[in-house]
Design an enzyme around this catalytic site. Sequence first.
Site, PDB file in Angstrom:
ATOM      1  N   ILE A   1     -31.203   2.838  41.728  1.00 26.25           N
ATOM      2  CA  ILE A   1     -29.837   2.478  41.424  1.00 26.25           C
ATOM      3  C   ILE A   1     -28.924   3.380  42.065  1.00 26.25           C
ATOM      4  O   ILE A   1     -27.642   3.074  42.564  1.00 26.25           O
ATOM      5  CB  ILE A   1     -29.505   2.222  39.843  1.00 26.25           C
TER       6      ILE A   1
ATOM      7  N   GLY B   1     -32.007   8.745  34.811  1.00 25.14           N
ATOM      8  CA  GLY B   1     -32.782   7.978  34.009  1.00 25.14           C
ATOM      9  C   GLY B   1     -34.137   8.378  33.922  1.00 25.14           C
ATOM     10  O   GLY B   1     -35.019   7.507  34.314  1.00 25.14           O
TER      11      GLY B   1
ATOM     12  N   TYR C   1     -35.627   7.634  24.835  1.00 25.73           N
ATOM     13  CA  TYR C   1     -34.553   6.965  26.118  1.00 25.73           C
ATOM     14  C   TYR C   1     -33.711   6.126  25.512  1.00 25.73           C
ATOM     15  O   TYR C   1     -32.698   6.375  25.784  1.00 25.73           O
ATOM     16  CB  TYR C   1     -35.843   6.031  26.989  1.00 25.73           C
TER      17      TYR C   1
END
Length: 236
Positions: A13, A79, A142
């Site tokens: 991304i 991430g 997460y």
Amino acid sequence: MSHVLVTGAATGIGLASALRLLQDGHQVTATYHGTPLPPELVDCASVCVDITDPASIHSAIKEAESVSGPVEVLVANAGLTRDTLLARMDDERFEEMLSTNLTSAFRLTKAVLPSMMRARRGRLIYISSIVGFTGSPGQTNYAASKAGLVGFARSVARELGSRNITANVILPGAIATKLLTDAGESRLEQIESQVPLGRVGRPDEVGAVVQFLASEGASYINGALIAVDGGLGMGL
């Protein structure tokens, strides 16, 4: 056009976002750590930064601004995943996730904020995850870190909106990045079966939303959550 800092721009991304922003004529500084930047970003300025280290962040922002001027748009794209069931998760694994995915956003925002406040203009774009709302087995760390970004960003939006600084959150769903492909073919098929569009997304489809939020067309969008998930989390 703006000076845009994109963290984690070497792959996925982050890379797709940097390429989209370059297409619009922005001056992009891409950060990396470990994985070097690919040839596609040859036109970017670049800085190496460990986003878990406050001193490294401070040094990287100082270097980026000395080369390209004040950062006007921040794309915070952390991430890391370290999945395991809650009963097996130790403190280190949980805290590492918060430091990488959440605390780094706080530190990066603090680092770019002075120049944005002086200019009375800025865009803060945070890459969260739909998992922060839906939850996912084995991803309590997460999910907690990505959900935390929402509260952080919306508080920032309320604090800084009067200075023409916006803060928005993108919630990617199942996107074809290394994080997803590492899960294995059977897990990938299972995820695809849950997505109303019947497929995983492409990093560029998230990058397109980053591109929009950095544009003049998004000047009145603030504190928004934008899901890019094929309908996986609709209704949230």
